[in-house]
Write an enzyme that holds these catalytic residues in place. Structure first.
Site, PDB file in Angstrom:
ATOM      1  CB  CYS A 145      18.401  91.728  28.013  1.00 40.29           C
ATOM      2  SG  CYS A 145      17.851  93.420  28.256  1.00 40.29           S
ATOM      3  CB  CYS A 148      18.645  93.502  31.388  1.00 39.06           C
ATOM      4  SG  CYS A 148      17.307  93.430  30.206  1.00 39.06           S
ATOM      5  CG  ASP A 149      21.570  90.972  32.283  1.00 39.99           C
ATOM      6  OD1 ASP A 149      20.963  91.451  33.258  1.00 39.99           O
ATOM      7  OD2 ASP A 149      21.178  89.963  31.662  1.00 39.99           O
TER       8      ASP A 149
END
Ligand code: NAP
Length: 328
Positions: A145, A148-149
């Site tokens: 992701c 997200c990261d």
């Protein structure tokens, strides 16, 4: 003995737990069948249990760890009376009323639970490469992701695997942070849509490694590189990267429902006007019915919708039942 419930929620990610908060506050005493610990997480709770810091969930100025966020969702629903069972559903029967749900032995004559309303929030899982060390390094350089990261890879070199729209979208997003992004694709042309391809080719930070597959992920505690094999020349090379984003597609967790609910292409549950499914009284929320957004916040939002939908449906079906009884 079979236990009877008004609402059973299957799944304990942001969608399932938000549905639990809302149905619990509506005094429907929901039962959440939350799944079981897995090889990648010692707690159920969906994909956020595999994430480190979540920085884009609104309300947390300094971010929050994924497992901590899920723990808070869970405790909040519990405070209003939600109950949990740590088990995996092994079979459902949606052809009878109430719906019947088995955990454990699917050949047992009686189900563990029966319920008037059912909320499915079983999520989706990212397809993985299946390489040694891949699961161990999730959250330590391996990610599925970028949203997200990506932020954690500021000024670092990273690789993305895949050639579809997801891979290009992830790679383009990652170029905002990374020093370089190498897209590793197993063929010589992309599967992604033309417009995405144009954007990708126009981005100077994006480097392409065609006809290449990742054969090994290097690093003990965190990713330090990947080994690539050229599928045409068989040449083996090492690429020094701090991150490996795997974007080779998602698979919704719909195996239990495949022959009982209408599904869309790709296996996602088809929903109609909100979270209703093809079977009345069954509602679906979160990634199991969403191939587009797949964010914690959108899953939580649709969990709220499912709770309101099942609550209204229970009210109207009780009313219908009473009207029917009155006529007899
Ligand atoms: P996808 O279209 O199925 O693409 C998967 C990619 O991963 C393909 O390039 C495939 O290679 C590669 N791949 C699959 N298994 C692999 C393996 N074991 N090792 C190496 N590579 C592997 O999946 P997706 O990109 O997640 O997209 C899913 C759907 O969502 C698509 O319909 C897509 O258009 C849509 N989507 C749209 C957008 C957008 O419009 N913005 C964004 C994301 C997704 P091959 O090409 O060789 O098969």
């Amino acid at each position: 003995m079979t236990a009877s419930r008004q609402v059973v929620i299957v799944g304990s990610g942001p969608a399932g737990l938000t549905a639990a908060i809302y149905t619990a506050r509506a005094q429907l005493l929901p039962l959440v069948i939350e799944g079981e610990p897995s090889s990648t997480s010692d707690q159920p709770g969906g994909q956020l249990m595999l994430t480190t810091e979540v920085e884009n969930y609104p309300g947390f100025v300094d971010g929050i760890m994924g497992p901590e966020l899920m723990g808070a969702f869970r405790a909040q629903a519990e405070r209003f009376g939600a109950e949990y069972v740590s088990a995996k559903v092994s079979k459902v029967d949606l052809s009878t009323r109430p719906f019947r749900i088995w955990v454990g032995d699917p050949s047992a004559p009686e189900p563990a639970y029966e319920t008037a309303g059912l909320v499915i929030a079983t999520g989706a899982r990212s397809l993985m490469l299946g390489l040694p060390g891949e699961e161990r390094l999730i959250g330590h350089g391996v990610s599925t992701c970028a949203t997200c990261d990506g932020f954690f890879f500021r000024d670092l070199d990273i690789a993305v695997v895949g050639g579809g729209d997801s891979a290009i979208e992830e790679a383009l997003f990652l170029t905002r942070f990374a020093r370089s992004v190498t897209l590793v694709h197993r063929r010589g042309e992309l599967r992604a849509s033309k417009v995405m391809q144009q954007r990708a080719f126009a981005n100077p930070k994006l480097v392409f490694r065609w006809n290449s597959v990742v054969t090994e992920i290097l690093g003990e505690a965190k990713v330090t590189g990947v080994v690539l094999r050229d599928t045409q020349t068989e040449a083996v090379s090492t690429l020094d990267v701090s991150g490996l984003f795997v974007a080779i597609g998602h698979e919704p967790n719909t195996g239990l429902f495949a022959d009982q609910l209408e599904l869309e292409a790709g296996g996602y549950i088809r929903t109609f006007g909100g979270t209703r499914t093809s079977v009345e009284g069954v509602f679906a929320c979160g990634d199991v019915q969403d191939r587009t957004y797949q964010q914690a916040i959108t899953a939580a939002g649709s969990g709220c919708m499912a709770a309101l939908d099942v609550e209204r449906w229970l009210e109207s079906s009780a009313a219908t039942h009473l009207m029917g009884a009155g006529r007899e």
